[in-house]
Design a protein around this motif. Structure first.
Motif, PDB file in Angstrom:
ATOM      1  N   ILE A   1       8.382  17.213  -7.273  1.00  0.00           N
ATOM      2  CA  ILE A   1       8.392  16.013  -8.115  1.00  0.00           C
ATOM      3  C   ILE A   1       7.735  16.320  -9.453  1.00  0.00           C
ATOM      4  N   GLN A   2       8.462  16.029 -10.511  1.00  0.00           N
ATOM      5  CA  GLN A   2       7.964  16.217 -11.866  1.00  0.00           C
ATOM      6  C   GLN A   2       7.335  14.942 -12.399  1.00  0.00           C
ATOM      7  N   ASN A   3       7.902  13.810 -12.049  1.00  0.00           N
ATOM      8  CA  ASN A   3       7.292  12.523 -12.374  1.00  0.00           C
ATOM      9  C   ASN A   3       7.906  11.439 -11.511  1.00  0.00           C
ATOM     10  N   ARG A   4       7.193  10.349 -11.423  1.00  0.00           N
ATOM     11  CA  ARG A   4       7.642   9.178 -10.664  1.00  0.00           C
ATOM     12  C   ARG A   4       7.105   7.953 -11.373  1.00  0.00           C
ATOM     13  N   ASN A   5       7.852   6.888 -11.278  1.00  0.00           N
ATOM     14  CA  ASN A   5       7.472   5.682 -11.995  1.00  0.00           C
ATOM     15  C   ASN A   5       8.082   4.477 -11.310  1.00  0.00           C
ATOM     16  N   VAL A   6       7.483   3.348 -11.509  1.00  0.00           N
ATOM     17  CA  VAL A   6       8.090   2.086 -11.113  1.00  0.00           C
ATOM     18  C   VAL A   6       8.219   1.245 -12.369  1.00  0.00           C
ATOM     19  N   ILE A   7       9.313   0.528 -12.464  1.00  0.00           N
ATOM     20  CA  ILE A   7       9.582  -0.299 -13.638  1.00  0.00           C
ATOM     21  C   ILE A   7      10.159  -1.628 -13.180  1.00  0.00           C
TER      22      ILE A   7
ATOM     23  N   LYS B   1       0.837  -1.208   0.000  1.00  0.00           N
ATOM     24  CA  LYS B   1       0.000   0.000   0.000  1.00  0.00           C
ATOM     25  C   LYS B   1       0.870   1.255   0.000  1.00  0.00           C
ATOM     26  N   ASN B   2       1.885   1.294   0.848  1.00  0.00           N
ATOM     27  CA  ASN B   2       2.761   2.466   0.910  1.00  0.00           C
ATOM     28  C   ASN B   2       3.529   2.679  -0.381  1.00  0.00           C
ATOM     29  N   LEU B   3       4.012   1.606  -0.954  1.00  0.00           N
ATOM     30  CA  LEU B   3       4.793   1.734  -2.184  1.00  0.00           C
ATOM     31  C   LEU B   3       3.918   2.093  -3.376  1.00  0.00           C
ATOM     32  N   PHE B   4       2.887   1.307  -3.617  1.00  0.00           N
ATOM     33  CA  PHE B   4       2.120   1.460  -4.854  1.00  0.00           C
ATOM     34  C   PHE B   4       1.017   2.512  -4.776  1.00  0.00           C
ATOM     35  N   GLU B   5       0.395   2.684  -3.624  1.00  0.00           N
ATOM     36  CA  GLU B   5      -0.679   3.660  -3.528  1.00  0.00           C
ATOM     37  C   GLU B   5      -0.182   5.022  -3.041  1.00  0.00           C
ATOM     38  N   PHE B   6       0.670   5.031  -2.022  1.00  0.00           N
ATOM     39  CA  PHE B   6       1.125   6.305  -1.467  1.00  0.00           C
ATOM     40  C   PHE B   6       2.250   6.909  -2.299  1.00  0.00           C
ATOM     41  N   MET B   7       3.392   6.242  -2.346  1.00  0.00           N
ATOM     42  CA  MET B   7       4.553   6.831  -3.033  1.00  0.00           C
ATOM     43  C   MET B   7       4.369   6.931  -4.539  1.00  0.00           C
ATOM     44  N   TYR B   8       3.778   5.912  -5.135  1.00  0.00           N
ATOM     45  CA  TYR B   8       3.672   5.878  -6.591  1.00  0.00           C
ATOM     46  C   TYR B   8       2.499   6.691  -7.129  1.00  0.00           C
TER      47      TYR B   8
END
Length: 181
Positions: free
Chosen positions: A86-92, A63-70
């Motif tokens: 923050i201009q953009n954020r992404n997970v890959i 939840k913290n990683l995918f919903e909050f931070m991402y």
């Protein structure tokens, strides 16, 4: 373990819970100073994992990683309060490992992990325990600390730091929980 890396983790909001904790192998910075004290930075966090010991802790880490931070605006506002727009954020996912990428602007380079500019050099002071994997600056080691030094002719300040050993049975790779949109 590694003092400055722990500071980085806190600033990025990677360790948010009292229970489970998100860890990662390494963190890389590419910082472009604008010559006026500000600039922009790209941060790559590699191989994000959880040290959760039960389902509840793992669910909180997800939840913290995918919903909050991402995804949340609240995270962006928290980082703005720390001087990072923050201009953009992404997970890959690369090679089966989950990585995070954050791009942000800043008005004061000192807010980027304590980098100092004293003409004609930029420098970052680290503890002896910090592990520098790579940099395009010069590493100077003294009895009390390590320092990365960049001449101001370098347009992009780069460094990569080791954070934690993430191999082993006790840590849970987060790539398996990422659902691309």
């Amino acid at each position: 373990m590694i003092k400055n890396i722990r500071k980085i983790i806190t600033i990025l909001g990677i360790t948010l819970l009292m229970n489970g904790c998100l860890l990662f192998h390494s963190i890389s910075y590419e910082i472009e100073p604008d010559g006026k004290g500000g600039g922009n930075a790209k941060v790559l966090i590699e191989d994000i994992r959880s040290d959760a010991i039960n389902t509840n802790e793992l669910n909180e880490d997800k939840k913290n990683l995918f919903e909050f931070m991402y995804k949340s605006d609240e995270f962006i506002e928290q980082m703005k309060g720390k001087g990072k727009d923050i201009q953009n954020r992404n997970v890959i996912i690369e090679d089966g490992k989950l990585n995070g990428v954050i791009n942000f602007n800043f008005d004061d380079i000192e807010l980027v992990e304590g980098i100092i500019y004293e003409e004609p050099f930029y420098y970052l002071t680290l503890s002896q325990e910090d592990s520098i994997i790579s940099t395009n600056g010069e590493v100077i080691i003294s009895d009390n600390h390590k320092r990365i030094l960049w001449d101001n002719s370098i347009k992009v300040l780069k460094f990569k730091m080791f954070s934690d050993i993430v191999e082993g049975d006790k840590l849970i790779g987060m790539a398996q929980y990422y659902e691309s949109e």
